[in-house]
Motif scaffolding. Structure first.
Motif, PDB file in Angstrom:
ATOM      1  N   PHE A  95       0.751  -1.277   0.238  1.00 31.82           N
ATOM      2  CA  PHE A  95      -0.069   0.084  -0.121  1.00 31.82           C
ATOM      3  C   PHE A  95       1.054   1.321   0.012  1.00 31.82           C
ATOM      4  O   PHE A  95       1.711   1.388   0.786  1.00 31.82           O
ATOM      5  CB  PHE A  95      -0.849   0.158   1.140  1.00 31.82           C
ATOM      6  N   ARG A  96       0.698   1.930  -1.087  1.00 29.82           N
ATOM      7  CA  ARG A  96       1.544   3.525  -1.160  1.00 29.82           C
ATOM      8  C   ARG A  96       1.046   4.296   0.032  1.00 29.82           C
ATOM      9  O   ARG A  96       0.335   5.428  -0.124  1.00 29.82           O
ATOM     10  CB  ARG A  96       1.188   3.920  -2.380  1.00 29.82           C
ATOM     11  N   HIS A  97       1.567   4.193   1.187  1.00 26.77           N
ATOM     12  CA  HIS A  97       1.244   4.954   2.486  1.00 26.77           C
ATOM     13  C   HIS A  97       1.449   6.245   2.244  1.00 26.77           C
ATOM     14  O   HIS A  97       0.735   7.150   3.041  1.00 26.77           O
ATOM     15  CB  HIS A  97       1.363   4.234   3.723  1.00 26.77           C
ATOM     16  N   LEU A 102       0.117  13.336   2.280  1.00 19.77           N
ATOM     17  CA  LEU A 102       0.050  14.541   1.607  1.00 19.77           C
ATOM     18  C   LEU A 102      -1.626  15.042   1.689  1.00 19.77           C
ATOM     19  O   LEU A 102      -1.559  16.149   2.017  1.00 19.77           O
ATOM     20  CB  LEU A 102       0.466  14.370   0.141  1.00 19.77           C
ATOM     21  N   PRO A 103      -2.523  14.430   1.627  1.00 23.59           N
ATOM     22  CA  PRO A 103      -4.010  14.463   1.528  1.00 23.59           C
ATOM     23  C   PRO A 103      -4.324  15.075   2.954  1.00 23.59           C
ATOM     24  O   PRO A 103      -4.913  16.122   3.143  1.00 23.59           O
ATOM     25  CB  PRO A 103      -4.787  13.524   1.015  1.00 23.59           C
ATOM     26  N   CYS A 104      -3.957  14.457   3.963  1.00 23.44           N
ATOM     27  CA  CYS A 104      -3.972  14.791   5.211  1.00 23.44           C
ATOM     28  C   CYS A 104      -3.430  15.882   5.634  1.00 23.44           C
ATOM     29  O   CYS A 104      -3.994  16.793   6.343  1.00 23.44           O
ATOM     30  CB  CYS A 104      -3.699  13.496   6.094  1.00 23.44           C
ATOM     31  N   LEU A 109      -4.123  21.700   6.671  1.00 22.18           N
ATOM     32  CA  LEU A 109      -3.711  23.396   6.159  1.00 22.18           C
ATOM     33  C   LEU A 109      -4.923  24.325   6.028  1.00 22.18           C
ATOM     34  O   LEU A 109      -5.260  25.346   6.253  1.00 22.18           O
ATOM     35  CB  LEU A 109      -2.977  23.336   5.156  1.00 22.18           C
ATOM     36  N   LEU A 110      -5.960  23.549   5.426  1.00 20.87           N
ATOM     37  CA  LEU A 110      -7.520  23.959   4.933  1.00 20.87           C
ATOM     38  C   LEU A 110      -8.253  24.074   6.158  1.00 20.87           C
ATOM     39  O   LEU A 110      -8.888  25.143   6.257  1.00 20.87           O
ATOM     40  CB  LEU A 110      -7.838  23.417   3.825  1.00 20.87           C
ATOM     41  N   TYR A 127      -6.294  13.637  11.070  1.00 16.10           N
ATOM     42  CA  TYR A 127      -6.505  13.141   9.944  1.00 16.10           C
ATOM     43  C   TYR A 127      -6.050  12.057   9.478  1.00 16.10           C
ATOM     44  O   TYR A 127      -6.552  10.828   8.913  1.00 16.10           O
ATOM     45  CB  TYR A 127      -6.532  14.198   8.907  1.00 16.10           C
ATOM     46  N   LEU A 128      -4.581  12.032   9.829  1.00 18.10           N
ATOM     47  CA  LEU A 128      -3.961  10.738   9.670  1.00 18.10           C
ATOM     48  C   LEU A 128      -4.052   9.492  10.126  1.00 18.10           C
ATOM     49  O   LEU A 128      -4.150   8.347   9.628  1.00 18.10           O
ATOM     50  CB  LEU A 128      -2.238  10.948   9.558  1.00 18.10           C
TER      51      LEU A 128
END
Length: 251
Positions: A95-97, A102-104, A109-110, A127-128
């Motif tokens: 799995f490309r963990h 990056l999305p988290c 940041l948002l 989130y992670l």
């Protein structure tokens, strides 16, 4: 601290102890995703930055040190221990963990409560953590089997998060202005990810329970049924940590 928070913390701690028991005693990390363990270490490293600046309580500090230290130790065992690392299933744990990281980070940041470095990193860890179990679940699904200790580890992690949801509900009704949407939504997502595993894990142990019950002399079931049904069922129910028997997941 309420009973649900304490029970959640103790369950989380127990899950780590079960995993360390498997790795240290059996000298095997078979069925364990290194990707998930690395994500958990990143979660704790970014969440507990305040350990050197903000003192809340001795309990809080000790628990932070335990989770930081244990997550680092697990990753070290799986990467560098000369015996344990041989049992790591690198072929299936693909799995490309890092694509979860990056999305988290962007989401943190948002969407955050305060735009400070410590607060953004704390939000990132929330989130992670919600998705960190994904590589582990994918690994179990690919290998189609799960040994006792690995199953108990994942089950206890799911129980820890479920108990924390009860903690949030309790605090919502007993504390004034207790609202934390980021934590709540992330926690619900994390719990939902365990749903499929919980279903098959609990079904397996309910199956074992009834097999033992049917085989009990107290039930007085017919001898023919006992021989044809109960004997095979009971043979499947024999599990021990020493033997670390594998439980097969459905395709």
């Amino acid at each position: 601290m309420n009973i649900f928070r304490l029970a959640g913390d103790m369950t989380h701690l127990l899950s780590v102890l079960v995993l360390l028991l498997k790795i240290h005693t059996i000298k095997s990390c078979a069925g364990i995703s290194l990707k998930t363990q690395e994500l958990y270490f990143l979660v704790f490293a970014t969440r507990y930055l305040d350990i050197f600046t903000d003192y809340i309580s001795l309990y809080n500090t000790v628990m932070k040190l335990i989770f930081l230290g244990s997550s680092f130790l697990i990753v070290w065992y799986m990467r560098h221990h000369k015996i344990v690392r041989r049992s790591y299933d690198k072929e299936h744990d693909t799995f490309r963990h890092f694509f979860l990281v990056l999305p988290c980070l962007v989401l943190a940041l948002l969407i955050h409560e305060k735009f400070t470095l410590k607060e953004v990193l704390w939000t990132f860890s929330i989130y992670l953590e919600a998705v960190a179990i994904l590589p582990q679940l994918v690994l179990l699904q690919r290998t189609r089997n799960i040994d006792n200790l690995t199953g108990q580890y994942v089950f206890l992690l799911g129980c820890y998060r479920s108990l924390y949801i009860l903690n949030w509900i309790y605090r919502f009704f007993t504390e004034k202005n207790y609202v934390h949407w980021i934590t709540w939504i992330a926690g619900l997502v994390q719990t939902a990810l365990y749903a499929d595993f919980f279903y098959y894990y609990l079904r397996r142990y309910i199956y074992i329970f009834f097999s033992i019950f049917l085989c009990s002399p107290a039930t007085r079931i017919p001898v023919v049924l006992s021989y044809t049904v109960c004997a095979p069922l009971c043979s499947l129910s024999v599990c021990s940590w020493k033997n670390n028997v594998k439980l097969e997941l459905p395709a």
